[in-house]
Design an enzyme around this catalytic site. Structure first.
Site, PDB file in Angstrom:
ATOM      1  N   ASP A 128       5.953   9.950  -6.197  1.00 31.42           N
ATOM      2  CA  ASP A 128       4.131   8.719  -6.188  1.00 31.42           C
ATOM      3  C   ASP A 128       3.290  10.535  -5.497  1.00 31.42           C
ATOM      4  O   ASP A 128       4.299   9.572  -4.393  1.00 31.42           O
ATOM      5  CB  ASP A 128       4.302   8.583  -6.247  1.00 31.42           C
ATOM      6  CG  ASP A 128       2.444   7.384  -6.491  1.00 31.42           C
ATOM      7  OD1 ASP A 128       1.836   6.214  -6.099  1.00 31.42           O
ATOM      8  OD2 ASP A 128       1.446   8.486  -6.504  1.00 31.42           O
ATOM      9  N   LYS A 186      -6.535  12.628  -5.187  1.00 30.39           N
ATOM     10  CA  LYS A 186      -6.685  12.466  -3.960  1.00 30.39           C
ATOM     11  C   LYS A 186      -6.757  14.359  -3.987  1.00 30.39           C
ATOM     12  O   LYS A 186      -8.281  15.289  -4.393  1.00 30.39           O
ATOM     13  CB  LYS A 186      -6.233  12.011  -3.139  1.00 30.39           C
ATOM     14  CG  LYS A 186      -6.022  10.641  -2.909  1.00 30.39           C
ATOM     15  CD  LYS A 186      -4.991  10.227  -1.984  1.00 30.39           C
ATOM     16  CE  LYS A 186      -4.026   8.765  -2.207  1.00 30.39           C
ATOM     17  NZ  LYS A 186      -5.643   7.785  -2.429  1.00 30.39           N
ATOM     18  N   TYR A 197       2.375   1.443  -2.664  1.00 32.87           N
ATOM     19  CA  TYR A 197       1.149   0.994  -3.328  1.00 32.87           C
ATOM     20  C   TYR A 197       1.392   2.883  -5.030  1.00 32.87           C
ATOM     21  O   TYR A 197       1.305   3.606  -3.907  1.00 32.87           O
ATOM     22  CB  TYR A 197      -0.424   0.909  -2.596  1.00 32.87           C
ATOM     23  CG  TYR A 197      -1.663   0.749  -3.701  1.00 32.87           C
ATOM     24  CD1 TYR A 197      -2.383   2.120  -3.528  1.00 32.87           C
ATOM     25  CD2 TYR A 197      -1.950  -0.203  -4.253  1.00 32.87           C
ATOM     26  CE1 TYR A 197      -3.826   2.053  -4.142  1.00 32.87           C
ATOM     27  CE2 TYR A 197      -2.771  -0.340  -5.559  1.00 32.87           C
ATOM     28  CZ  TYR A 197      -3.504   0.918  -4.868  1.00 32.87           C
ATOM     29  OH  TYR A 197      -4.755   0.546  -5.474  1.00 32.87           O
TER      30      TYR A 197
HETATM   31  C1  LIG Z   1      -0.197   6.355  -3.082  1.00 32.53           C
HETATM   32  C2  LIG Z   1      -0.884   6.127  -4.340  1.00 32.53           C
HETATM   33  N1  LIG Z   1      -0.704   6.018  -5.511  1.00 32.53           N
HETATM   34  C3  LIG Z   1      -2.173   6.073  -6.383  1.00 32.53           C
HETATM   35  C4  LIG Z   1      -3.110   5.915  -5.759  1.00 32.53           C
HETATM   36  C5  LIG Z   1      -3.835   5.649  -6.253  1.00 32.53           C
HETATM   37  O1  LIG Z   1      -4.642   6.406  -6.727  1.00 32.53           O
HETATM   38  P1  LIG Z   1      -5.737   5.919  -6.933  1.00 32.53           P
HETATM   39  O2  LIG Z   1      -6.359   4.621  -8.781  1.00 32.53           O
HETATM   40  O3  LIG Z   1      -7.513   5.186  -6.117  1.00 32.53           O
HETATM   41  O4  LIG Z   1      -7.244   7.088  -7.538  1.00 32.53           O
HETATM   42  C6  LIG Z   1      -3.042   5.410  -4.453  1.00 32.53           C
HETATM   43  C7  LIG Z   1      -4.398   4.680  -3.350  1.00 32.53           C
HETATM   44  N2  LIG Z   1      -4.513   5.577  -2.616  1.00 32.53           N
HETATM   45  C8  LIG Z   1      -5.573   4.286  -2.304  1.00 32.53           C
HETATM   46  C9  LIG Z   1      -5.701   4.195  -0.009  1.00 32.53           C
HETATM   47  N3  LIG Z   1      -4.335   3.473   0.216  1.00 32.53           N
HETATM   48  C10 LIG Z   1      -6.938   4.349  -2.163  1.00 32.53           C
HETATM   49  C11 LIG Z   1      -7.954   3.765  -1.877  1.00 32.53           C
HETATM   50  C12 LIG Z   1      -8.501   2.736  -2.275  1.00 32.53           C
HETATM   51  O5  LIG Z   1      -7.712   2.313  -3.419  1.00 32.53           O
HETATM   52  O6  LIG Z   1      -9.572   2.331  -2.271  1.00 32.53           O
HETATM   53  C13 LIG Z   1      -2.284   6.244  -3.472  1.00 32.53           C
HETATM   54  O7  LIG Z   1      -2.032   6.262  -2.192  1.00 32.53           O
END
Ligand SMILES: Cc1ncc(COP(=O)(O)O)c(CN[C@@H](CN)CCC(=O)O)c1O
Length: 427
Positions: free
Chosen positions: A239, A267, A144
């Site tokens: 990523d 994060k 993701y």
């Molecule tokens: C590897 C990786 N790349 C991009 C993203 C997206 O980041 P954000 O747009 O949520 O800040 C994420 C976001 N992770 C999720 C949890 N698996 C955030 C939690 C959520 O979607 O509320 C990620 O894990």
């Protein structure tokens, strides 16, 4: 456990917000039941609006690697906020942030701050397409990268065929440009690049997959992807939104010794505030506006208060021995889970990488998406609720990684394992 006030809040929230949440995974749809609403957090703990305390292994989905509300981070935010919340002009803290990221992750010769991991990854893909003049990208099933249209795509009938949208609203014409591979499959990657490697702008991968539970790379796999991209002129994009500053100070690229062309972050670098970043080779990054033609912008990018939180966090994790210590805590927890499950006669396996870990209800080692999907998710969901009732909050999905922090001391970890000893009997 009394969750009366959370229940009331959730009813109100569902009338006004899609699913009652501002991000889908928080709604507990994967595990069932209703989410609790948090009033405050401290160290390894969350405290909900009904006064229940939880040992937290989600850590706001990764940022809280030093625990919640660390005094040094809070002080930095309060001190900086007194001088103003946002200027919309350059500010000194964003320069310090760029210098810090570039020093800790040398492959990031230049950096651009944004406000989320999604912004970071969709900007990196646009840069890859703009810099190479190519349109196709490659991602991996189970990875993701945020909710950018090009990422909400799954493999078509075969990895070499066009992508299929995983969400309405993603145009088929765009999905066609995303090819999907299986993580840790060496031959599949070779076959794809043999077939159309010269049409690929970039390959984006979570170097340790944290969105299909926790899947570490097989020996040599990341090197293999590096070689394929180099050979075909495609950009390798790590990523590291989740793995960055989580699996090692220099991220997965430092841990596994593989240098990507571009990296994305989020994060941890925000210390709990909305921050993302992308960076990489200077010859690529200079092509981003205003130094180059590839456009990307953001009203609150480099926000001083967010930079202050992130810089305070990055200062704390540079303490000597920080990662060896957090790895010890992760191993103590996972070893405890495995012992507790064995006592209960339940088949589980764990994966652990630095400050992140995965718990699989399976009797075999899991390092592919197909193996992760084959695990007993119903058992995980029962275990999740049994742990929640005992005051331990794991990620509310069998397909999310868990996160350790330096605030989880031995006593906290022992209490978690003691809860697991009972909870496995209910799994
Ligand atoms: C590897 C990786 N790349 C991009 C993203 C997206 O980041 P954000 O747009 O949520 O800040 C994420 C976001 N992770 C999720 C949890 N698996 C955030 C939690 C959520 O979607 O509320 C990620 O894990």
């Amino acid at each position: 456990m009394n969750t009366h006030k959370s229940h009331e809040l959730f009813a109100r929230a569902q009338a006004l917000m899609p699913g009652g949440v501002n991000s889908p995974v928080r709604a507990f749809k994967s595990v069932g039941g209703e989410p609790f609403f948090v009033a405050r957090a401290e160290g390894p703990y969350l405290f909900d609006v009904d006064g229940n305390r939880y040992i937290d292994y989600v850590g706001s989905w990764g940022p809280m690697i030093v625990g919640h509300n660390h005094p040094a981070v809070l002080d930095a935010v309060l001190r900086t906020a007194r001088d103003g919340l946002s200027f919309g002009t350059p500010n000194p803290l964003e320069v310090t942030m760029a210098e810090t990221i570039s020093r800790l992750v040398p492959a990031c010769e230049m950096v651009r701050m944004v406000n989320s991991g999604t912004e970071a990854t969709l900007s990196a893909i646009r840069l890859a397409r703009g810099a190479t003049g190519r349109a196709r990208i490659v991602k991996f099933e189970g990875c993701y990268h945020g909710h950018g249209d090009s990422f909400l795509v799954k493999a078509g009938s075969g990895a070499l065929t066009f992508g299929v949208p995983t969400s309405p609203g993603v145009p088929k014409a765009l999905a066609d440009l995303t090819l999907t591979l299986s993580y840790n499959d060496f031959d599949g990657a070779t076959a794809l690049f043999d077939e159309c490697g010269d049409d690929i702008a970039g390959l984006i991968v979570e170097p340790v997959v944290g969105n299909a539970n926790c899947l570490p790379p097989r020996d040599g796999y990341l090197q293999h992807l590096r070689e394929l991209c180099t050979r075909h002129g495609a950009l390798l994009i790590f990523d590291e939104v989740m793995t960055g500053f989580r699996v090692a100070l220099g991220g997965a690229q430092a841990r596994y010794g593989v240098t990507p062309d571009l990296s994305t972050f989020g994060k941890v670098i925000g210390g709990g505030m909305p921050v993302g970043a992308y960076g990489g080779r200077a010859d690529l990054m200079r092509q981003i506006a205003p130094s180059g033609p590839i456009y990307q912008a953001g009203t609150l990018s480099g926000n001083p208060v967010a930079m202050a939180a992130g810089l305070a966090m990055l200062e704390l994790i540079q303490a000597p021995g920080f990662y060896a210590d957090i790895e010890r805590r992760t191993n103590a927890l996972c070893d405890g889970f495995e012992d507790a499950a064995q006592e209960a006669g339940v088949a589980i396996t764990t994966q652990r990488v630095g400050g992140m870990f995965g718990l699989f209800f399976s009797d075999e080692k899991v390092d592919t998406y197909a193996q992760a999907v084959a695990c007993d998710t119903a058992a995980f969901n029962r275990f999740f609720h049994a742990m929640l009732e005992r005051g331990v909050y794991l990620a509310p999905s069998a397909f999310e990684a868990g996160f350790m922090s330096s605030a989880h001391d031995d006593e906290t970890i022992d209490a978690t394992v003691a809860a697991a000893r009972e909870a496995f009997r209910e799994a």
